[in-house]
Design a protein around this motif. Structure first.
Motif, PDB file in Angstrom:
ATOM      1  N   UNK A 118      84.678 -14.408  29.637  1.00 41.93           N
ATOM      2  CA  UNK A 118      83.474 -15.488  29.608  1.00 41.93           C
ATOM      3  C   UNK A 118      83.389 -16.724  29.466  1.00 41.93           C
ATOM      4  N   UNK A 119      82.719 -17.567  29.588  1.00 40.41           N
ATOM      5  CA  UNK A 119      83.168 -18.864  29.474  1.00 40.41           C
ATOM      6  C   UNK A 119      82.437 -19.090  27.884  1.00 40.41           C
ATOM      7  N   UNK A 120      83.445 -20.215  27.172  1.00 39.50           N
ATOM      8  CA  UNK A 120      82.761 -20.826  26.728  1.00 39.50           C
ATOM      9  C   UNK A 120      81.827 -22.167  26.276  1.00 39.50           C
ATOM     10  N   UNK A 121      81.042 -22.163  26.434  1.00 38.06           N
ATOM     11  CA  UNK A 121      79.940 -23.751  26.990  1.00 38.06           C
ATOM     12  C   UNK A 121      80.873 -24.644  26.062  1.00 38.06           C
TER      13      UNK A 121
END
Lengths: 366, 117
Positions: A118-121
């Motif tokens: 999952x991405x870390x904005x």
């Protein structure tokens, strides 16, 4: 004015295209760029391609999921490559599969970076922005270089035109003294161009000129009579026949012309002036050695000086002079072929005839 | 139920999740409490029933991504285990892993279906 236009052009890249089939993933990525960017979302590669092609100049980065229905991320990359869009828009693969094979495939297909899910904005934004900025700077720089190239070419052309017009003005001023209009120099220039083009086309020895060289010779031809500035008015404009003494004085215009050209500072570096020197000095020579001032013959004479000599004679014959009426083209050609104006190489006379044929019988129509 | 309670039951790191939504807490809440309506679980269960292994892998993979984004760590770990087992061909481990995943998914759905303060 142009630079402003370019600035606006690159400033238009304000859009991030987010491509993912899962809404939640799109929302998280869009939210990361909501501030400061326009966001477009697509559910698969096909939709993304349509959106991209609708406004390719507005998109500054593409965030691309790999596994999607209809058209997946890899297929999308291949479409981008086929359309030559990878150089102008950076693509970031967003994938949960960070296996070596998968990442290698992504890079090989032209992704600039691969970001794990999952991405870390915060980090996504930093990574995307630094690359997008690089692309933007490169594009602006490229635009500026293109623009400057065009400016330089334009300025070079203006300088060329200016020096051409200065040469023409000088030559016209001198012709004007002997009651000629500026037409004579322009006709000589045109006739020279046509003849040299004919000679090059027929493979005449020593005539494999470039267009630029022909242009230089044609400009140099304008200066053939520049030495007449040193000939007194009463000789230059005498309506009747010249005395032997006056004729000798008249003949000096060839050598005086080269002396004048030698005073020009650029003489030694500019090929145009080398042609001009030769033409000034030798445009009254004849191939049989019976011309002046040096009595050169045959191969001693350059092709360009022979060409200008013939052009000068033809133009003098077909136009009115203080000492003679204008002859017709046919009459002039006959006089030239029968050697009434001195001997010329037959091949050159043919080139003159063909050149005139190809450009009608009126040199001014060019 | 209080948010704090929900967080401890589902092992959610609230601050980390809100920052995944770029600080937009409302947006996170909306997606978190929408999870019970998500149909990925039904798709996965159907594939498992039919022993459709590519379908199981796809469903578990999608569920893993959703769980990761929503910060449902237990669910994320359990779906990852299913994905890995299918990919590695360890079908014999799947019944137990699917049972575990079913339990954590049911728990998450149950808790997130209740009104939160």
């Amino acid at each position: 004015m142009q630079s402003k236009q370019y600035f606006e052009n690159s400033a238009r890249r304000d859009t991030i295209l987010v491509v993912d089939d899962v809404e939640l993933n799109r929302v998280i990525l869009s939210e990361a760029f909501r501030e400061g960017y326009r966001i477009l979302e697509a559910e698969n590669g096909r939709q993304a391609l349509d959106q991209l092609l609708a406004e390719p100049d507005r998109i500054c980065a593409i965030l691309l999921d790999v596994v999607m229905p209809v058209m997946d991320g890899f297929a999308f990359l291949e479409e981008m490559r086929a359309r030559d869009l990878l150089a102008s828009i950076p693509i970031f693969l967003i994938t949960a599969d960070s296996s070596e094979a998968n990442m290698r495939r992504g890079y090989d297909l032209g992704a600039v970076d691969i970001i794990g899910k999952p991405v870390l904005p915060y980090f996504v934004r930093r990574r995307v922005e630094s690359v997008a900025e690089l692309y933007r700077a490169r594009e602006q720089l490229g635009n500026r270089v293109d623009q400057q190239d065009r400016q330089l070419a334009q300025q070079a052309e203006e300088i060329q035109k200016l020096s051409q017009s200065i040469i023409e003005s000088l030559a016209t001023a001198i012709e004007f003294r002997s009651g000629e209009s500026g037409e004579h120099v322009r006709r000589i220039s045109a006739l020279t161009t046509w003849m040299l083009t004919e000679l090059r086309g027929s493979g005449y020895p020593g005539c494999d000129f470039t267009d630029e060289q022909i242009g230089q010779i044609a400009t140099a031809a304008i200066l053939h009579d520049v030495g007449k500035i040193a000939v007194p008015d009463q000789v230059l404009n005498k309506p009747g026949r010249l005395t032997a003494e006056e004729f000798e004085l008249m003949k000096t215009h060839t050598v005086r012309g080269c002396e004048l050209l030698e005073q020009i500072p650029q003489y030694h570096s500019n090929p145009l002036f080398r042609y001009a020197y030769d033409i000034c000095r030798h445009h009254h020579e004849r191939v049989d050695g019976r011309g002046y001032p040096d009595g050169l013959q045959g191969d001693e004479l350059s092709v360009w000086s022979q060409v200008v000599a013939l052009a000068d004679v033809y133009d003098a014959l077909t136009n009115k002079r203080v000492y003679k009426p204008a002859f017709t083209h046919e009459k002039a050609m006959e006089m030239i072929r029968t050697g009434q104006c001195g001997q010329f190489q037959p091949a050159l006379v043919d080139a003159l005839a063909h050149g005139l044929e190809h450009h009608t019988h009126d040199p001014e129509s060019n | 139920m209080e948010i704090q309670q929900i967080c401890s039951l589902l092992e959610i790191d609230w601050q980390a999740c809100v920052s995944r939504f770029s600080g937009n807490e409302g947006l996170y809440r909306r997606f978190l409490f929408r999870f019970p309506q998500d149909e990925t679980w039904e798709q996965l269960a159907r594939a498992w029933e039919q022993q459709d292994m590519p379908g199981v892998e796809r469903g578990a993979h999608t569920l893993k991504g959703i769980a990761a984004n929503l910060g449902l760590s237990r669910l994320q770990a359990d779906s990852a285990a299913v994905v890995d087992a299918v990919r590695a061909g360890h079908t014999e481990a799947l019944p137990a892993l699917m049972e575990q995943l079913t339990a954590s998914c049911r728990l998450a759905r149950e808790i997130l279906s209740q009104p939160a303060d």
